[in-house]
Motif scaffolding. Structure first.
Motif, PDB file in Angstrom:
ATOM      1  N   PRO A  52       0.817  -1.200   0.000  1.00 18.31           N
ATOM      2  CA  PRO A  52       0.000   0.000   0.000  1.00 18.31           C
ATOM      3  C   PRO A  52       0.858   1.260   0.000  1.00 18.31           C
ATOM      4  N   PRO A  53       0.383   2.331  -0.585  1.00 18.01           N
ATOM      5  CA  PRO A  53       1.170   3.556  -0.606  1.00 18.01           C
ATOM      6  C   PRO A  53       1.410   4.067   0.807  1.00 18.01           C
ATOM      7  N   GLY A  54       2.531   4.643   1.048  1.00 18.04           N
ATOM      8  CA  GLY A  54       2.840   5.166   2.365  1.00 18.04           C
ATOM      9  C   GLY A  54       3.290   4.066   3.299  1.00 18.04           C
ATOM     10  N   ASN A  55       3.416   2.855   2.771  1.00 18.53           N
ATOM     11  CA  ASN A  55       3.755   1.721   3.610  1.00 18.53           C
ATOM     12  C   ASN A  55       5.013   1.030   3.098  1.00 18.53           C
ATOM     13  N   GLY A  56       5.777   1.751   2.344  1.00 16.03           N
ATOM     14  CA  GLY A  56       7.053   1.218   1.886  1.00 16.03           C
ATOM     15  C   GLY A  56       6.962   0.378   0.632  1.00 16.03           C
ATOM     16  N   GLY A  57       5.756   0.139   0.129  1.00 18.82           N
ATOM     17  CA  GLY A  57       5.638  -0.673  -1.080  1.00 18.82           C
ATOM     18  C   GLY A  57       5.754   0.183  -2.318  1.00 18.82           C
ATOM     19  N   SER A  58       5.896  -0.433  -3.436  1.00 23.46           N
ATOM     20  CA  SER A  58       6.056   0.329  -4.668  1.00 23.46           C
ATOM     21  C   SER A  58       4.702   0.694  -5.253  1.00 23.46           C
ATOM     22  N   GLY A  59       3.695  -0.185  -5.082  1.00 23.70           N
ATOM     23  CA  GLY A  59       2.374   0.106  -5.630  1.00 23.70           C
ATOM     24  C   GLY A  59       2.414   0.340  -7.126  1.00 23.70           C
ATOM     25  N   GLY A  60       3.425  -0.154  -7.786  1.00 27.50           N
ATOM     26  CA  GLY A  60       3.539   0.057  -9.219  1.00 27.50           C
ATOM     27  C   GLY A  60       4.188   1.390  -9.530  1.00 27.50           C
ATOM     28  N   GLY A  61       4.656   2.109  -8.526  1.00 30.81           N
ATOM     29  CA  GLY A  61       5.290   3.403  -8.754  1.00 30.81           C
ATOM     30  C   GLY A  61       5.783   3.933  -7.439  1.00 30.81           C
ATOM     31  N   PRO A  62       6.345   5.147  -7.422  1.00 36.48           N
ATOM     32  CA  PRO A  62       6.846   5.709  -6.173  1.00 36.48           C
ATOM     33  C   PRO A  62       5.709   5.899  -5.178  1.00 36.48           C
ATOM     34  N   THR A  63       6.007   5.726  -3.906  1.00 33.71           N
ATOM     35  CA  THR A  63       5.014   5.956  -2.859  1.00 33.71           C
ATOM     36  C   THR A  63       4.693   7.443  -2.809  1.00 33.71           C
ATOM     37  N   PRO A  64       3.427   7.806  -2.940  1.00 31.39           N
ATOM     38  CA  PRO A  64       3.117   9.235  -2.952  1.00 31.39           C
ATOM     39  C   PRO A  64       2.958   9.788  -1.540  1.00 31.39           C
ATOM     40  N   ASN A  65       3.253  11.060  -1.372  1.00 33.56           N
ATOM     41  CA  ASN A  65       2.901  11.750  -0.137  1.00 33.56           C
ATOM     42  C   ASN A  65       1.598  12.499  -0.318  1.00 33.56           C
ATOM     43  N   SER A  87     -13.026  -1.481   8.663  1.00 38.30           N
ATOM     44  CA  SER A  87     -12.373  -0.228   8.298  1.00 38.30           C
ATOM     45  C   SER A  87     -10.970  -0.117   8.892  1.00 38.30           C
ATOM     46  N   GLU A  88     -10.584  -1.063   9.784  1.00 38.61           N
ATOM     47  CA  GLU A  88      -9.211  -1.034  10.299  1.00 38.61           C
ATOM     48  C   GLU A  88      -8.200  -1.256   9.172  1.00 38.61           C
ATOM     49  N   CYS A  89      -8.679  -1.777   8.033  1.00 36.76           N
ATOM     50  CA  CYS A  89      -7.765  -1.965   6.894  1.00 36.76           C
ATOM     51  C   CYS A  89      -7.177  -0.632   6.431  1.00 36.76           C
ATOM     52  N   PHE A  90      -7.880   0.476   6.711  1.00 36.05           N
ATOM     53  CA  PHE A  90      -7.377   1.791   6.297  1.00 36.05           C
ATOM     54  C   PHE A  90      -6.041   2.116   6.970  1.00 36.05           C
ATOM     55  N   GLU A  91      -5.813   1.495   8.134  1.00 35.49           N
ATOM     56  CA  GLU A  91      -4.578   1.791   8.871  1.00 35.49           C
ATOM     57  C   GLU A  91      -3.339   1.246   8.182  1.00 35.49           C
ATOM     58  N   SER A  92      -3.538   0.380   7.190  1.00 32.04           N
ATOM     59  CA  SER A  92      -2.396  -0.090   6.400  1.00 32.04           C
ATOM     60  C   SER A  92      -1.803   1.033   5.552  1.00 32.04           C
ATOM     61  N   PHE A  93      -2.555   2.102   5.403  1.00 32.87           N
ATOM     62  CA  PHE A  93      -2.082   3.242   4.610  1.00 32.87           C
ATOM     63  C   PHE A  93      -1.587   4.327   5.560  1.00 32.87           C
TER      64      PHE A  93
END
Ligand SMILES: [Cu+2]
Length: 332
Positions: A52-65, A87-93
């Motif tokens: 997930p973005p913001g979680n160190g993964g690439s997500g197919g591209g740079p992690t966005p801020n 909705s706790e899944c949102f915390e992965s981001f």
């Protein structure tokens, strides 16, 4: 979506031997299965490559801020909110790009109903009788001229025999292509996660630069997602207060539209400008089903529905697609 794609999804498990109870299961497994089967498989496969973005993964591209104000952020996955999770899944981001709401891209077409299309096993008269019987979303005794008549449908798992009444019940379960929820209230600045549980979907604003009637607040750009792969997702931040109408470009003609209301307090008015083609007035969905018609509202009907009035959306927080369809069917 083509017949071929559907045939590929109509695997053996969906049409086993024992009939009546299995039929319901078939419907349910398609409701869930068309999406979650491939979603899980593909999500797993890409897990090593992406996060997930913001979680160190690439997500197919740079992690966005931050998310692009037109193109948001798309990822091939995995989607931490895929499937039946809270909705706790949102915390992965991480916070700069943490969503506060989720919308699923769905295809709710029982495999058997889809298999019937184009096989020519139902007469015009039977199709007309079925359509009239299910129009109000309920099956009443006496509505079907021959409820126990049987037809044999070819499926990937072999021939399957069903009654007209069983087909009617599956038609009522058919909710077509949809965003769920179909109505969503958010605060200015909230991020919405669009989850691809099924293939072939995208989100686009009704915007003059998409050649459409403008149905988003003034100053909002022509935002859109790419086609989101199953197991992937798209994030978009809704900044400006107002009413946003969006559509899925591949499936708009079949009714796949939704409304997002962005407000702090009070209820904003929809802003509609005649800048291009309006939402389709008629649903083409019966064409997908070879003339069978589960009475799914057209895009224009969805967006004009009482269920998706800005007042009701703000009042309810979310309005399910099922609710929109039920209201439409009940209204005659
Ligand atoms: Cu779609």
């Amino acid at each position: 979506m083509t017949n071929k794609q559907y045939d590929e999804q109509n695997d053996d498990q969906r049409f086993p031997v024992a009939r009546r109870s299995i039929l319901r299961a078939a419907a349910a497994s398609t409701l869930l299965g068309v999406g979650t089967g491939p979603a899980v498989a593909r999500g797993d496969r890409s897990e090593k490559e992406n996060g997930p973005p913001g979680n160190g993964g690439s997500g197919g591209g740079p992690t966005p801020n931050e998310l692009d104000s037109i193109f948001g952020f798309a990822s091939v996955g995995p989607n931490p909110c895929s499937g039946d999770v809270g909705s706790e899944c949102f915390e992965s981001f991480k916070p700069p790009v943490r969503p506060a709401h989720e919308v699923e891209f769905r295809i709710d077409i029982p495999g058997l109903v889809f298999a019937l299309a184009g096989q020519g096993v139902l007469t015009e008269e039977t199709i007309g009788n079925l359509n009239a019987a299910v129009e109000d979303g309920e099956l009443t005794a006496g509505e079907l001229t021959d409820p126990d008549a049987e037809v044999t449908v070819q499926t990937q798992g072999g021939p399957m025999t069903v009654t007209i009444e069983e087909i009617a019940e599956l038609l009522i379960d058919t909710l077509a292509f949809n965003f769920d929820p179909a109505g969503l209230a958010v605060k200015p600045g909230d991020i919405v996660l669009f989850s691809a549980e099924t293939p072939d979907h995208a989100v686009a604003a009704y915007h003059e630069r998409h050649g459409r009637q403008n149905r988003v607040p003034d100053d909002v750009g022509p935002f859109s997602s790419p086609l989101v792969p199953v197991g992937g997702y798209w994030l978009y931040r809704f900044e400006t207060t107002g009413v946003y109408d969006v559509y899925c470009p591949p499936h708009e003609a079949f009714g796949m539209v939704m409304r997002i209301v962005v407000c702090d307090d009070g209820v904003p008015e929809p802003s509609v400008e005649e800048t291009g083609r309006p939402p389709e007035a008629e649903s083409l969905f019966p064409i997908v089903l070879g003339g069978l018609d589960p009475n799914i509202p057209s895009p224009a009907e969805v967006l004009a529905s009482a269920a998706l009035s800005p007042e009701n959306i703000v009042d309810q927080g979310t309005v399910s697609w099922n609710h929109v369809v039920e209201e439409h069917r009940a209204s005659g």
